[in-house]
Design an enzyme around this catalytic site. Structure first.
Site, mmCIF file in Angstrom:
data_model
loop_
_atom_site.group_PDB
_atom_site.id
_atom_site.type_symbol
_atom_site.label_atom_id
_atom_site.label_comp_id
_atom_site.label_asym_id
_atom_site.label_seq_id
_atom_site.Cartn_x
_atom_site.Cartn_y
_atom_site.Cartn_z
ATOM 1 N N TYR A 6 -50.312 63.546 17.585
ATOM 2 C CA TYR A 6 -50.621 63.056 16.239
ATOM 3 C C TYR A 6 -51.378 64.114 15.422
ATOM 4 C CZ TYR A 6 -50.268 57.896 17.246
ATOM 5 O OH TYR A 6 -49.881 56.622 17.541
ATOM 6 N N HIS A 16 -34.660 44.951 -4.803
ATOM 7 C CA HIS A 16 -33.818 46.080 -5.175
ATOM 8 C C HIS A 16 -34.326 46.755 -6.444
ATOM 9 C CE1 HIS A 16 -30.197 48.466 -5.023
ATOM 10 N NE2 HIS A 16 -30.000 48.216 -6.312
ATOM 11 N N CYS A 73 -59.288 59.802 10.798
ATOM 12 C CA CYS A 73 -58.392 59.042 9.901
ATOM 13 C C CYS A 73 -58.682 59.222 8.414
ATOM 14 C CB CYS A 73 -58.485 57.545 10.183
ATOM 15 S SG CYS A 73 -58.887 57.083 11.847
ATOM 16 N N CYS A 99 -63.342 58.524 13.137
ATOM 17 C CA CYS A 99 -62.385 58.051 12.119
ATOM 18 C C CYS A 99 -62.897 58.352 10.709
ATOM 19 C CB CYS A 99 -62.141 56.556 12.309
ATOM 20 S SG CYS A 99 -61.045 55.894 11.056
ATOM 21 N N GLU A 147 -35.761 47.553 1.518
ATOM 22 C CA GLU A 147 -34.729 46.498 1.525
ATOM 23 C C GLU A 147 -33.672 46.778 2.594
ATOM 24 O OE1 GLU A 147 -31.940 46.228 -1.812
ATOM 25 O OE2 GLU A 147 -32.530 48.228 -2.447
ATOM 26 N N GLU A 187 -49.868 66.065 12.111
ATOM 27 C CA GLU A 187 -50.421 65.654 10.809
ATOM 28 C C GLU A 187 -51.032 66.856 10.093
ATOM 29 O OE1 GLU A 187 -53.013 62.309 11.632
ATOM 30 O OE2 GLU A 187 -51.339 60.904 11.531
ATOM 31 N N LYS A 235 -58.490 62.921 7.046
ATOM 32 C CA LYS A 235 -57.090 63.320 7.274
ATOM 33 C C LYS A 235 -56.180 62.708 6.216
ATOM 34 C CE LYS A 235 -54.586 60.661 9.054
ATOM 35 N NZ LYS A 235 -54.480 60.322 10.447
HETATM 36 P P1 NDP Z 1 -52.124 63.567 21.764
HETATM 37 O O1 NDP Z 1 -52.340 63.057 23.123
HETATM 38 O O2 NDP Z 1 -51.411 62.733 20.767
HETATM 39 O O3 NDP Z 1 -51.351 64.975 21.862
HETATM 40 C C1 NDP Z 1 -51.806 66.023 22.654
HETATM 41 C C2 NDP Z 1 -50.840 67.192 22.565
HETATM 42 O O4 NDP Z 1 -51.406 68.285 23.257
HETATM 43 C C3 NDP Z 1 -49.482 66.907 23.149
HETATM 44 O O5 NDP Z 1 -48.504 67.547 22.369
HETATM 45 C C4 NDP Z 1 -49.571 67.575 24.538
HETATM 46 O O6 NDP Z 1 -48.351 68.076 25.014
HETATM 47 C C5 NDP Z 1 -50.466 68.753 24.216
HETATM 48 N N1 NDP Z 1 -51.168 69.230 25.423
HETATM 49 C C6 NDP Z 1 -52.038 68.531 26.185
HETATM 50 N N2 NDP Z 1 -52.495 69.295 27.186
HETATM 51 C C7 NDP Z 1 -51.884 70.496 27.060
HETATM 52 C C8 NDP Z 1 -51.917 71.699 27.802
HETATM 53 N N3 NDP Z 1 -52.684 71.820 28.869
HETATM 54 N N4 NDP Z 1 -51.150 72.733 27.392
HETATM 55 C C9 NDP Z 1 -50.363 72.617 26.288
HETATM 56 N N5 NDP Z 1 -50.285 71.506 25.545
HETATM 57 C C10 NDP Z 1 -51.030 70.451 25.923
HETATM 58 O O7 NDP Z 1 -53.560 63.994 21.262
HETATM 59 P P2 NDP Z 1 -54.177 64.227 19.844
HETATM 60 O O8 NDP Z 1 -55.393 65.033 20.125
HETATM 61 O O9 NDP Z 1 -53.189 64.723 18.866
HETATM 62 O O10 NDP Z 1 -54.604 62.775 19.392
HETATM 63 C C11 NDP Z 1 -55.490 61.997 20.202
HETATM 64 C C12 NDP Z 1 -55.312 60.533 19.918
HETATM 65 O O11 NDP Z 1 -55.905 60.221 18.666
HETATM 66 C C13 NDP Z 1 -53.854 60.114 19.781
HETATM 67 O O12 NDP Z 1 -53.313 59.769 21.011
HETATM 68 C C14 NDP Z 1 -53.931 58.943 18.839
HETATM 69 O O13 NDP Z 1 -54.072 57.785 19.598
HETATM 70 C C15 NDP Z 1 -55.179 59.207 18.020
HETATM 71 N N6 NDP Z 1 -54.807 59.638 16.657
HETATM 72 C C16 NDP Z 1 -54.168 58.758 15.846
HETATM 73 C C17 NDP Z 1 -53.789 59.112 14.576
HETATM 74 C C18 NDP Z 1 -53.082 58.120 13.721
HETATM 75 O O14 NDP Z 1 -53.174 56.945 13.983
HETATM 76 N N7 NDP Z 1 -52.341 58.545 12.697
HETATM 77 C C19 NDP Z 1 -54.054 60.447 14.044
HETATM 78 C C20 NDP Z 1 -54.728 61.306 14.984
HETATM 79 C C21 NDP Z 1 -55.084 60.904 16.235
HETATM 80 P P3 NDP Z 1 -47.314 67.177 25.849
HETATM 81 O O15 NDP Z 1 -46.597 66.330 24.835
HETATM 82 O O16 NDP Z 1 -46.433 68.177 26.488
HETATM 83 O O17 NDP Z 1 -48.128 66.382 26.812
#
Ligand code: NDP
Length: 449
Positions: free
Chosen positions: A177, A435, A48, A43, A440, A181, A51
């Site tokens: 995410y 307002h 976080c 983080c 709101e 982002e 980012k």
């Molecule tokens: P996520 O799990 O959010 O997303 C992973 C992405 O990778 C999805 O789009 C998924 O596709 C894709 N994917 C996974 N495996 C494959 C594959 N074999 N081939 C193609 N595409 C694939 O992971 P992140 O790494 O983005 O984030 C990890 C965690 O970190 C999040 O779940 C969140 O909890 C946390 N985080 C929170 C943030 C915040 O609070 N703002 C910011 C960043 C991270 P599909 O949808 O098809 O499964």
């Protein structure tokens, strides 16, 4: 007592680990903590915090456009990637030092090395053997990697913050995410940015309408999407990345960022020496009190694969420390955890999506509102706020609240209190709006579908 005999030994100095160590130590336990990388974990160092700093930076391109609509003008604007990195590094260093001093002030003994279990009562950190009554694994996760030919040159969120120069054309793999982002960040910084996903929609698991609205707004800002068209291979040709897509097309990029999920960071801790069971995806299995299958070893945070968010890891840490010290054990409540995705525009929500609500609750009413916020009304920017509130029509309780627009996270953070505490729509409606604001609208929602 031996100087290396602890009541609690924490492995990993991320948000969860640091909180557990500090609080346990201030409550009188003898606490040790091992970390082989930077204090603060993902983080603070690679997640976080940097980012959000980069996200702030990327919004200035819109702000300059907005400025003109309010009568301001400026000579040519310039952005320096190098100064952003330099300033970010200084800020992170400051935070690393804050963590170091907080831990030391609360009496935690820090071991700046990776720890590996020897057995259920001891581990080795560097060359030192350490004994403890209880252990807490808080080692987090690391980026999952795909096996493309250009694997070694493809960036992940671990190294993208510090790339030497901004690419002209960037491909981001994944639609979670991290991917979305970074897409907004690089797009805002002027990079020609494309997202490639295997499915039809980004942000799986979020409310369908909200995601559709967000994708449209991101597209209007210039982000391109390659849907159901994920690469089959990526290789280097000179300085370029050649990307071959599933549909047979190929394209050239200056940089590729892989953001296809994360996996538990278990390489170094030698779980093989203790009876700690893991799930199919290698996340550590815990009971309702974060106890692993080995009685004196606990685990929290991203490594247990519940909800991978910093404030959740911190709350889990507090829960573990409470339960270690109290006869009355408290179960952790994962309901209604608010979350935000720092895209441009921001997106935040709390509670159920419409899809989940319709599946789980018999009668639901869904209120929506979409409008152009006053701040953008005189500019060429097309940003719109989109709000959705889902209620149980039987008792009017709010099941979910979703918001796209400026300061979404700040707004949802406040309204989450109402939802966590089970307020009804009419209770929210009793509140007089401020307002003119965008928030709101939430206390005056009238149109339902
Ligand atoms: P996520 O799990 O959010 O997303 C992973 C992405 O990778 C999805 O789009 C998924 O596709 C894709 N994917 C996974 N495996 C494959 C594959 N074999 N081939 C193609 N595409 C694939 O992971 P992140 O790494 O983005 O984030 C990890 C965690 O970190 C999040 O779940 C969140 O909890 C946390 N985080 C929170 C943030 C915040 O609070 N703002 C910011 C960043 C991270 P599909 O949808 O098809 O499964």
């Amino acid at each position: 007592m031996s100087k290396n005999l602890f009541d609690l030994f924490v492995i990993g100095a991320g948000s969860g680990g640091v909180r557990a160590a500090r609080i346990a130590s201030t409550k009188g336990l003898k606490v040790g903590l091992a970390e082989g990388w930077d204090l603060g974990g993902t983080c603070v160092n690679r997640g976080c915090v940097p980012k959000k700093l980069y996200s702030f930076s990327s919004h200035f391109s819109d702000d300059f456009d907005l400025m003109k609509s309010f009568g301001w003008s400026s000579s040519k604007i310039k952005f320096s990637w190098k100064s952003l990195i330099k300033n970010k590094k200084n800020e992170i260093l400051r935070l690393n030092n804050v963590y170091d001093s907080l831990l030391k002030k609360s009496g935690v003994k820090i071991f700046k090395n990776y720890a590996a279990f020897l057995n259920k009562d001891s581990l080795i950190v560097g060359k030192k053997t350490v004994f403890s009554k209880n252990f807490l694994i808080a080692v987090g996760t690391k980026p999952k990697r795909m096996n493309f030919s250009a694997l070694k040159s493809i960036k992940t969120s671990d190294d993208i913050f510090d790339i030497k120069e901004l690419p002209k054309k960037l491909l981001i793999l994944g639609g979670g995410y991290i991917a979305v982002e970074f897409a907004s960040i690089f797009n805002g910084l002027g990079v020609n940015t494309k997202i490639s996903i295997r499915g039809k929609q980004i942000l799986k698991g979020f409310d369908h309408d909200m995601v559709e609205n967000l994708m449209n707004q991101m597209q209007i800002k210039g982000i391109k999407f390659e849907l159901e068209n994920f690469p089959t291979d990526i290789y280097r040709k000179g300085k370029k990345f050649i990307v071959c897509f599933r549909n047979g097309s190929s394209d050239e990029f200056d940089l590729v960022l892989e953001a296809v999920g994360r996996e538990p960071n278990l390489d170094k801790i030698n779980l093989g020496n203790v009876n700690v069971k893991v799930n199919e995806n290698s996340s550590i299995i815990v009971d309702n009190y974060f106890r692993t299958s080995q009685k004196n070893i606990f685990a929290i945070g991203d490594v247990i694969d519940k909800i991978q968010l910093t404030p959740v890891a911190i709350a889990e840490a507090m829960n573990v420390v409470h339960n270690l010290q109290s006869k009355k054990k408290i179960k952790f409540n994962y309901q209604n955890v608010p979350t935000a995705v720092f895209t441009n525009p921001n997106f935040a929500c709390v509670g159920m999506t419409e899809e989940t609500a319709r599946r789980k609750v018999k009668n639901v009413k869904v209120f929506t509102s979409e409008f152009r916020p006053l701040r953008f009304s005189m500019s060429k920017l097309k940003d719109k706020v989109f709000v959705k509130m889902i209620i149980n029509s039987k008792n009017e309780k709010i099941l979910g609240l979703h918001y796209i627009g400026e300061s979404a996270a700040e707004i949802i953070q406040g309204f989450a209190i109402a939802i966590v505490n089970g307020l009804t729509k009419s209770e929210i409606d009793k509140t007089i709006g401020i307002h003119p604001t965008s928030a709101e609208e939430i206390v005056t929602l009238k149109n339902w579908k």
